[in-house]
Each structure stands twice: as structure tokens, then as C-alpha cells.
Write a protein that holds these residues in place. Structure first.
Motif, PDB file in Angstrom:
ATOM      1  N   VAL A  30     -59.639  -4.918 -89.787  1.00 27.31           N
ATOM      2  CA  VAL A  30     -60.522  -4.044 -89.022  1.00 27.31           C
ATOM      3  C   VAL A  30     -61.940  -4.559 -89.168  1.00 27.31           C
ATOM      4  O   VAL A  30     -62.382  -4.893 -90.270  1.00 27.31           O
ATOM      5  N   GLU A  31     -62.673  -4.617 -88.059  1.00 28.64           N
ATOM      6  CA  GLU A  31     -64.021  -5.167 -88.072  1.00 28.64           C
ATOM      7  C   GLU A  31     -65.080  -4.085 -88.219  1.00 28.64           C
ATOM      8  O   GLU A  31     -65.040  -3.055 -87.547  1.00 28.64           O
ATOM      9  N   ASN A  32     -66.019  -4.331 -89.109  1.00 26.87           N
ATOM     10  CA  ASN A  32     -67.200  -3.479 -89.262  1.00 26.87           C
ATOM     11  C   ASN A  32     -68.379  -4.285 -88.744  1.00 26.87           C
ATOM     12  O   ASN A  32     -68.914  -5.147 -89.433  1.00 26.87           O
ATOM     13  N   ALA A  33     -68.771  -4.031 -87.502  1.00 20.20           N
ATOM     14  CA  ALA A  33     -69.690  -4.934 -86.812  1.00 20.20           C
ATOM     15  C   ALA A  33     -71.137  -4.476 -86.754  1.00 20.20           C
ATOM     16  O   ALA A  33     -71.953  -5.114 -86.127  1.00 20.20           O
ATOM     17  N   GLY A  34     -71.482  -3.343 -87.360  1.00 17.53           N
ATOM     18  CA  GLY A  34     -72.889  -2.967 -87.396  1.00 17.53           C
ATOM     19  C   GLY A  34     -73.246  -1.803 -86.505  1.00 17.53           C
ATOM     20  O   GLY A  34     -72.477  -0.863 -86.340  1.00 17.53           O
ATOM     21  N   ASP A  35     -74.449  -1.842 -85.896  1.00 19.94           N
ATOM     22  CA  ASP A  35     -74.999  -0.701 -85.170  1.00 19.94           C
ATOM     23  C   ASP A  35     -74.252  -0.421 -83.860  1.00 19.94           C
ATOM     24  O   ASP A  35     -73.758  -1.335 -83.206  1.00 19.94           O
ATOM     25  N   PHE A  36     -74.226   0.875 -83.488  1.00 22.69           N
ATOM     26  CA  PHE A  36     -73.629   1.262 -82.214  1.00 22.69           C
ATOM     27  C   PHE A  36     -74.229   2.587 -81.760  1.00 22.69           C
ATOM     28  O   PHE A  36     -74.840   3.329 -82.531  1.00 22.69           O
ATOM     29  N   CYS A  37     -74.058   2.891 -80.472  1.00 25.11           N
ATOM     30  CA  CYS A  37     -74.484   4.156 -79.875  1.00 25.11           C
ATOM     31  C   CYS A  37     -73.233   4.908 -79.431  1.00 25.11           C
ATOM     32  O   CYS A  37     -72.162   4.319 -79.264  1.00 25.11           O
ATOM     33  N   VAL A  38     -73.368   6.219 -79.230  1.00 23.40           N
ATOM     34  CA  VAL A  38     -72.252   7.033 -78.766  1.00 23.40           C
ATOM     35  C   VAL A  38     -72.725   7.925 -77.626  1.00 23.40           C
ATOM     36  O   VAL A  38     -73.745   8.623 -77.752  1.00 23.40           O
ATOM     37  N   SER A  39     -71.999   7.910 -76.527  1.00 24.31           N
ATOM     38  CA  SER A  39     -72.340   8.752 -75.383  1.00 24.31           C
ATOM     39  C   SER A  39     -72.132  10.220 -75.730  1.00 24.31           C
ATOM     40  O   SER A  39     -71.045  10.617 -76.180  1.00 24.31           O
ATOM     41  N   ALA A  40     -73.170  11.040 -75.535  1.00 27.92           N
ATOM     42  CA  ALA A  40     -73.050  12.476 -75.783  1.00 27.92           C
ATOM     43  C   ALA A  40     -72.112  13.134 -74.775  1.00 27.92           C
ATOM     44  O   ALA A  40     -71.498  14.155 -75.063  1.00 27.92           O
ATOM     45  N   ALA A  41     -71.977  12.539 -73.590  1.00 34.15           N
ATOM     46  CA  ALA A  41     -71.150  13.134 -72.540  1.00 34.15           C
ATOM     47  C   ALA A  41     -69.674  12.808 -72.686  1.00 34.15           C
ATOM     48  O   ALA A  41     -68.815  13.641 -72.424  1.00 34.15           O
ATOM     49  N   THR A  42     -69.370  11.573 -73.131  1.00 32.10           N
ATOM     50  CA  THR A  42     -67.974  11.135 -73.155  1.00 32.10           C
ATOM     51  C   THR A  42     -67.445  10.848 -74.549  1.00 32.10           C
ATOM     52  O   THR A  42     -66.239  10.731 -74.742  1.00 32.10           O
TER      53      THR A  42
END
Length: 350
Positions: free
Chosen positions: A230-242
Motif C-alpha cells: 500500500v502506498e503512502n504518497a503524501g498530501d491530498f485534498c478531499v471533495s466536500a461534495a463527493t
């Protein structure tokens, strides 16, 4: 595996004594990890094989209007003083909390610190293991674990939750961490009882134990580690709508950026196995003849040491909340997007 067995009489004596000491130390403990994870909803945890992985930083952002709060329950400290009385599996420091109660669990592994290092539990064997301890893996007594998850005053039982603190160098290629782990129940002779529970990029079923020889055994570079890891690739964003993750920059109103490397003594991940996350599950294993939970772990290291321990007072909510996308204050579950499971911990020096 080679079983390191003792005589039945001496093993029972040691086991009973260790459990008694363990209960006493827990009852008088000042350090604990208290956490209530939300039930899966729009921002549900990511599934990796048989495991569900929550991003604690994302939960913090959702809870606090997209701002990190030091007071959030999801701001889980991995400092030496905070986890020294807990069951610790991996640590980069050689402090008190790297030593678990004799007869209850193996001592913590000393996780590596270095960009080119690869960690494999099969490379060494910690001391202080419980009855039925195996060579070159990490074990904890199931009976003692049930005691650990039970409040000595109220009798309330907590869920079996693993906490991980990641420490990686950055987000560029070559700085990415890859992980694989397996949890299984064993009887006193080292035989599997109740199946295998893997943290893997492959599908999980809670039963099949894929041959470990299929996994890379060293720092073989990328993408060689990606087949089962499993890859731990760093920063990400998450859509509040979906609830869908995506790479930064984050759009207005969405969550993030979420960092999988906080660079502090704060945990990134909570890991649960839905088929093995309650005291009832553990009691069923005992009834089937299992005596220990055995953990095998492999990961490459790209910076400082990683920390991994078992939560003593963590629970999973049974109430599913449906968050309104327009509000950032509602509590949701975590989705990790690009990664999971880096296990790091800073320990107090002896």
C-alpha cells in the motif's frame, strides 16, 4: 516459523503473573489513547485488503471547519510520555515504552531511520513474548489483549484499533513509503486459527493467507514494491461534495490539504479490521484454540523512524451520520486517497 515454547506448567505460571501485573499497571496508568472513530459515511475509510484505514488529520479538519485543532480528539499524540504504558509494536526510540509487559506482548521493534532502509519483522525477534511466541514476528496474548481493551473500573470494552505515526521525507518520487502487514491468530503450536487479515493493495477476504514469498524482501526500488504494498504518497485534498480524494491544490470549500507526514509526534492513521475489531471476535478466537495474535510488517523507510501501537480506549461509532457537503463542521470518516500505514514513534530516552 519456529515456535519458542516453554513447558506448560511454567508457561501458565508466567502467563498468569504477567496478566496480573498487566492489569495492575493498566489500572494505575496515566497514559492512554482515547478516540472515537465515526461510522463509515460520505468520507468513509479507505479499504486496503482486510483493513479499513482512517486519516486522523482529515477527521480533524472535518470536525473543525477545515482547520487543524490541537484540542481535537483526532490529534493523537505518539510522544513517549503519552504511550509509554500502552502495547507498542514499533518505535524508533529506545525508551520505556519500547518494552512491553513480559508474557503479555513482544517488546517493540526498533524501526529504522534512513532513506534507504527496509523494515521486515522477519529480520529479528523481540524479547518478552507471550506463551506461544513465534520467532521473527510480533505477538500479543489474546487473553491479555482482552484485558487491555476492557476498562478495569467500568468494564466497558473498546475496539481493537491500531494507531500509526508516519515520518517520511517528502512527496516526490523516491520519497514514497510502501507498506504491507498481516495479522493472524495462532495456537500454542503456531498453527493459524481463524484466517489471515492483511493490509494490502490486493482484495481481502479475512481467510486466505497469501504466500509471503510473493512480497519483495528488500529495498528494491519503485515500482517493484507496489504489487502487494500500500502506498503512502503524501498530501491530498478531499471533495466536500463527493468525498473523493484528489491531488492539491484544494478547491475552495473542500478539505485539505491533508498531510500524511505531520513531522511531529502526532499519529496519522487509525487502522481497524472489521472482521477482528471487537472483544467478542477475540473471545471467539480463544474459544477456537488461539492464544496469540501475530503481526508481520514490512515497509521501506524514507526518513525518520515510524511508530505503531495498539489503542487501549478506542471505539467505532455505530451511528452513521450523513454530512451536509456545505458544512465543514460535521464529523465524517476518513478516506486516505493516496496512502496509508506508516508506523513511527518518538520515544522518551531511558
Amino acid at each position: 516459523m519456529i515456535s519458542r515454547m516453554k513447558s506448560v506448567g511454567s508457561a501458565l505460571t508466567v502467563g498468569v503473573t504477567a496478566v496480573f501485573l498487566f492489569v495492575g499497571s493498566l489500572a494505575g496508568s496515566v497514559s492512554a489513547t482515547e478516540l472515537t472513530l465515526p461510522a463509515p459515511n460520505l468520507y468513509q475509510p479507505t479499504v486496503f485488503g482486510d483493513a479499513q484505514v482512517y486519516s486522523l488529520e482529515l477527521l480533524n479538519l472535518i470536525e473543525n471547519n477545515n482547520k487543524l485543532s490541537q484540542q481535537s480528539q483526532f490529534n493523537v499524540s505518539s510522544g513517549e510520555g503519552q504511550i509509554k504504558d500502552l502495547i507498542v509494536i514499533g518505535t524508533g526510540a529506545k525508551g520505556q515504552s519500547s518494552t512491553n509487559t513480559a508474557g503479555v506482548a513482544d517488546d517493540a521493534y526498533n524501526t529504522p531511520s534512513g532513506a534507504g532502509d527496509f523494515f521486515n519483522t522477519r529480520d529479528s525477534e523481540p524479547t518478552n513474548g507471550p506463551t506461544g511466541d513465534q520467532t521473527n514476528s510480533w505477538e500479543v496474548s489474546i487473553a491479555s489483549l482482552i484485558t487491555y481493551l476492557t476498562d478495569p473500573t467500568t468494564g466497558q470494552q473498546s475496539n481493537l484499533v491500531f494507531i500509526a505515526d508516519s515520518n517520511q521525507e517528502g512527496n516526490a518520487e523516491g520519497q514514497t513509503q510502501f507498506f504491507w502487514a498481516r495479522l493472524q491468530a495462532l495456537d500454542v503450536n503456531g498453527n493459524n486459527v481463524g484466517g489471515c487479515f492483511d493490509v494490502t493493495s490486493a482484495a481481502g477476504d479475512g481467510a486466505t493467507c497469501a504466500p509471503i514469498t510473493q512480497l519483495a524482501d528488500g529495498s528494491t526500488g519503485y515500482p517493484a514494491l507496489t504489487a502487494s504494498y500500500v502506498e503512502n504518497a503524501g498530501d491530498f485534498c478531499v471533495s466536500a461534495a463527493t468525498g473523493q480524494p484528489y491531488a492539491p491544490p484544494c478547491a475552495a470549500g473542500d478539505f485539505g490539504p491533508v498531510s500524511n507526514n505531520l513531522g511531529s509526534n502526532t499519529a496519522e492513521f487509525a487502522v481497524v479490521f472489521p472482521l477482528l475489531n471487537t472483544v467478542a471476535h477475540l473471545q471467539a478466537l480463544l474459544a477456537s484454540g488461539a492464544t496469540t495474535l501475530s503481526l508481520e510488517l514490512r515497509f521501506n523507510n524514507t526518513d525518520g523512524p515510524d511508530t505503531f501501537w495498539i489503542c487501549d480506549r478506542c471505539n467505532i461509532s455505530t451511528t452513521t451520520e450523513v454530512p451536509a457537503p456545505a458544512s465543514l463542521a460535521l464529523i465524517g470518516s476518513a478516506i486516505i486517497g493516496a496512502g496509508t500505514l506508516a508506523w513511527r514513534r518518538a520515544r522518551r530516552a531511558v
